[in-house]
Design a protein around this motif. Structure first.
Motif, PDB file in Angstrom:
ATOM      1  N   ASP A   1      30.862  17.992 -30.513  1.00 24.93           N
ATOM      2  CA  ASP A   1      30.657  19.308 -29.907  1.00 24.93           C
ATOM      3  C   ASP A   1      31.394  19.472 -28.582  1.00 24.93           C
ATOM      4  OD1 ASP A   1      29.036  19.989 -32.013  1.00 24.93           O
ATOM      5  OD2 ASP A   1      27.149  19.630 -30.961  1.00 24.93           O
TER       6      ASP A   1
ATOM      7  N   GLN B   1      23.055  23.731 -40.567  1.00 21.78           N
ATOM      8  CA  GLN B   1      23.739  23.449 -39.306  1.00 21.78           C
ATOM      9  C   GLN B   1      22.944  22.406 -38.532  1.00 21.78           C
ATOM     10  OE1 GLN B   1      25.399  26.904 -37.011  1.00 21.78           O
ATOM     11  NE2 GLN B   1      24.042  28.046 -38.359  1.00 21.78           N
TER      12      GLN B   1
ATOM     13  N   LYS C   1      22.742  20.477 -34.672  1.00 24.27           N
ATOM     14  CA  LYS C   1      23.200  20.496 -33.295  1.00 24.27           C
ATOM     15  C   LYS C   1      22.363  19.529 -32.476  1.00 24.27           C
ATOM     16  CE  LYS C   1      24.947  25.262 -33.279  1.00 24.27           C
ATOM     17  NZ  LYS C   1      26.353  24.895 -32.981  1.00 24.27           N
TER      18      LYS C   1
ATOM     19  N   VAL D   1      20.070  24.268 -27.423  1.00 24.71           N
ATOM     20  CA  VAL D   1      21.239  23.893 -28.218  1.00 24.71           C
ATOM     21  C   VAL D   1      22.384  24.820 -27.838  1.00 24.71           C
ATOM     22  CG1 VAL D   1      19.936  22.966 -30.165  1.00 24.71           C
ATOM     23  CG2 VAL D   1      20.573  25.389 -30.160  1.00 24.71           C
TER      24      VAL D   1
ATOM     25  N   SER E   1      25.667  27.062 -28.698  1.00 25.76           N
ATOM     26  CA  SER E   1      26.199  27.825 -29.825  1.00 25.76           C
ATOM     27  C   SER E   1      27.274  28.767 -29.320  1.00 25.76           C
ATOM     28  CB  SER E   1      25.082  28.628 -30.512  1.00 25.76           C
ATOM     29  OG  SER E   1      25.596  29.416 -31.557  1.00 25.76           O
TER      30      SER E   1
END
Length: 545
Positions: A129, A379, A381, A399, A401
């Protein structure tokens, strides 16, 4: 608005970090020999540390051998770290706070040190990420695929080696047989032979809380108190909150003339689960404290707890004799698969702002070293703790996004009415029911303070894993958050307990998050319509210690 640092400020901070972090870092030296360096804050239940790569961890007190404070900076007061300021869901842009990226080798070291494969998956997901360079990204993706495969295969680190499949099955089958022989020998009063079986089981499988507890119990019987403490520490690492293990550690402290520490440890044991032995020991230990010390603030909670237990175990309190050992039932031996979690647990949460803030229970995320949040559409995360409430079973998780996320709204009422229809959504019993969201229906059967501010009682079924999930009204607004359930017996049914939207609203307001209340217009929604509306905002949280 969120804090947005200027470029010059960021560069100056990064330069200071580069020049001074090594010299000024605190050190946590863990009992397994590993060392964590960074900014350390002592909490009531352990240590919070911010590492050089800007990641954070919470480490249990039982895992820490020594805390070395940096000599060049003043000691840090014992406070909970302040949360990152949060903004309202009207702002769709995610936070852009600059963080230094972890190096590939640093991430590899963190991943290789995990206790469960899912923790490594979370670590690599976090690195991916962060948008690393192309070469590093390829390595990270390969590593995450490897750890995912280990997780899917049910791999477990046994004596330093990852074991899965038939090999793991054979080990656990052998351990189950040794456990069985241990119990049979104990019931036949052949203690010495029984201990040999237990030691043989530990030699091939040291990951069992049950084996470690009973070895500690046997160490106590032989006055090998230091060995007993080590075994109880290991048992508590594998399965926190074993009241008997904590209570036995307290007895060892008292035996070593550390009465005050023993009292506090007995209170901790009582909070984990009271027994007649714990009640008697706590009452007697308090009675031996000097009056001026007993009346102090430090022992206020223990004294109150002892008074409650005195009522429950009134017929036993007058014995005035310490119980030498506090056992767990022999029939509590785990099955062949040990139901081994390796320090992993799951819960539910729901998104409350478009930029990725999630509300859940404190007990779902507290103590987690890594956290994986599973969103709608498979998804995944990494999650980061923003705030944990010390008074209520509530916590905020974030999280990241790149696009706005769907979120839920709270009921406009602080408490529901008795008899109100409700829908509970969550991810209970993942190991048996699968990872898809589950829904139950019921009514609000009571609105009154039960314990720990839980003030909503529902007859809808809830199970382990439902914790942190939403309890919804007929319009799909959150009227409460699931916190726990009552225990069922042959004469009593089970009820779900939750914290009302009023308690949730106060918690969010305290953390500078204001949510627009949901509306109560139009026809009531069916269960299917509520599920369709709320499902995209409900998340499964997998935490690892």
């Amino acid at each position: 608005m969120p804090f947005r640092p200027t470029v010059s400020r960021v560069l100056s901070v990064l330069c200071l970090l580069a020049l001074g972090s090594a010299a000024f870092a605190d050190k946590l030296i863990l009992k397994d020999g590993s060392v964590l360096e960074g900014r350390v804050i002592k909490k009531s239940d352990g240590y919070w540390i911010k590492l050089a790569d800007d990641s954070t961890q919470t480490v249990a007190t039982a895992d820490v051998e020594k805390w070395e404070r940096a000599s060049a900076i003043p000691s840090t007061p014992s406070v909970t770290p302040k949360p990152t300021p949060v903004h309202t869901p009207a702002v769709d842009t995610p936070s852009t706070t600059v963080k230094p990226k972890s190096s590939l080798q640093a991430v590899k070291r963190r991943a290789e040190a995990v206790d469960v494969p899912l923790a490594a998956v979370t670590i690599w997901q976090e690195f991916i990420d962060s948008k690393p360079l192309a070469d590093d990204l390829k390595v990270a993706q390969d590593e995450m695929a490897r750890w995912k495969k280990l997780h899917e295969d049910g791999a477990e680190r046994i004596k330093g080696k990852w074991v899965s499949g038939e090999e793991r099955k054979q080990i656990l089958t052998k351990v189950e047989q040794l456990n069985k022989e241990f119990m049979e020998l104990m019931r036949a009063n052949q203690t010495l032979q029984a201990v040999q079986k237990l030691e043989a089981a530990e030699a091939i499988y040291p990951n069992s809380y049950w084996i470690n507890f009973w070895l500690g119990f046997m160490d106590m019987a032989q006055n090998q108190d230091d060995d007993a403490v080590k075994h109880f520490d290991q048992a508590l690492k594998l399965r926190p909150k074993i009241a008997a293990a904590i209570g036995n550690q307290a007895l060892i402290l008292i035996k070593k003339k550390k009465l005050a520490e023993g009292v506090l440890k007995l209170h901790e044991a009582a909070e984990a689960g009271d027994t007649p032995e714990i009640a008697v020991n706590l009452n007697l230990a308090l009675s031996q404290l000097p009056p001026n010390q007993k009346s102090g603030e430090r022992f206020k909670a223990a004294t109150k707890a002892s008074g409650l237990l005195n009522t429950k175990y009134a017929s036993l309190i007058g014995e005035r004799k310490f119980s030498q050992f506090i056992p767990i039932p022999l029939n509590e031996a785990p099955g062949s698969a040990q139901k081994h979690s390796g320090g992993m647990w799951s819960g539910t949460g729901f998104i409350v702002s478009a930029d990725g803030l999630i509300l859940t229970n404190r007990h779902v995320v507290e103590g987690a070293k890594t956290m994986m949040v599973m969103l709608e559409g498979n998804q995944q995360k990494t999650g980061e703790i923003v705030m944990i409430d010390d008074q209520q079973d509530l916590a905020l998780v974030r999280v990241k996004s790149e696009t706005p996320l769907p979120f839920v709204k709270l009921s406009p009422h602080d408490q529901p009415g008795i008899g109100a229809e409700c829908t509970v959504m969550g991810f209970p019993l993942l190991d048996r029911l699968g990872a898809n969201i589950k829904i139950t229906r019921g009514v609000v059967t009571g609105v009154e303070a039960v314990e720990l501010n839980q003030d909503v009682i529902v007859d809808a079924k809830v199970n382990p894993g439902n914790s942190g999930g939403p309890i919804l009204d007929r319009h799909g607004n959150v009227l409460a958050i699931v916190s726990m359930k009552t225990l069922s017996t042959t004469t009593e049914d089970t009820y779900g307990l939750g914290l009302s939207s009023g308690h949730i609203r106060k918690f969010l307001t305290k953390n500078k998050l204001t949510l627009a209340p949901g509306e109560e217009v139009g026809a009531n929604l069916s269960s299917e319509e509520i599920a369709a509306k709320i499902r995209p905002a409900a998340v499964c949280i997998l935490s690892t210690r």
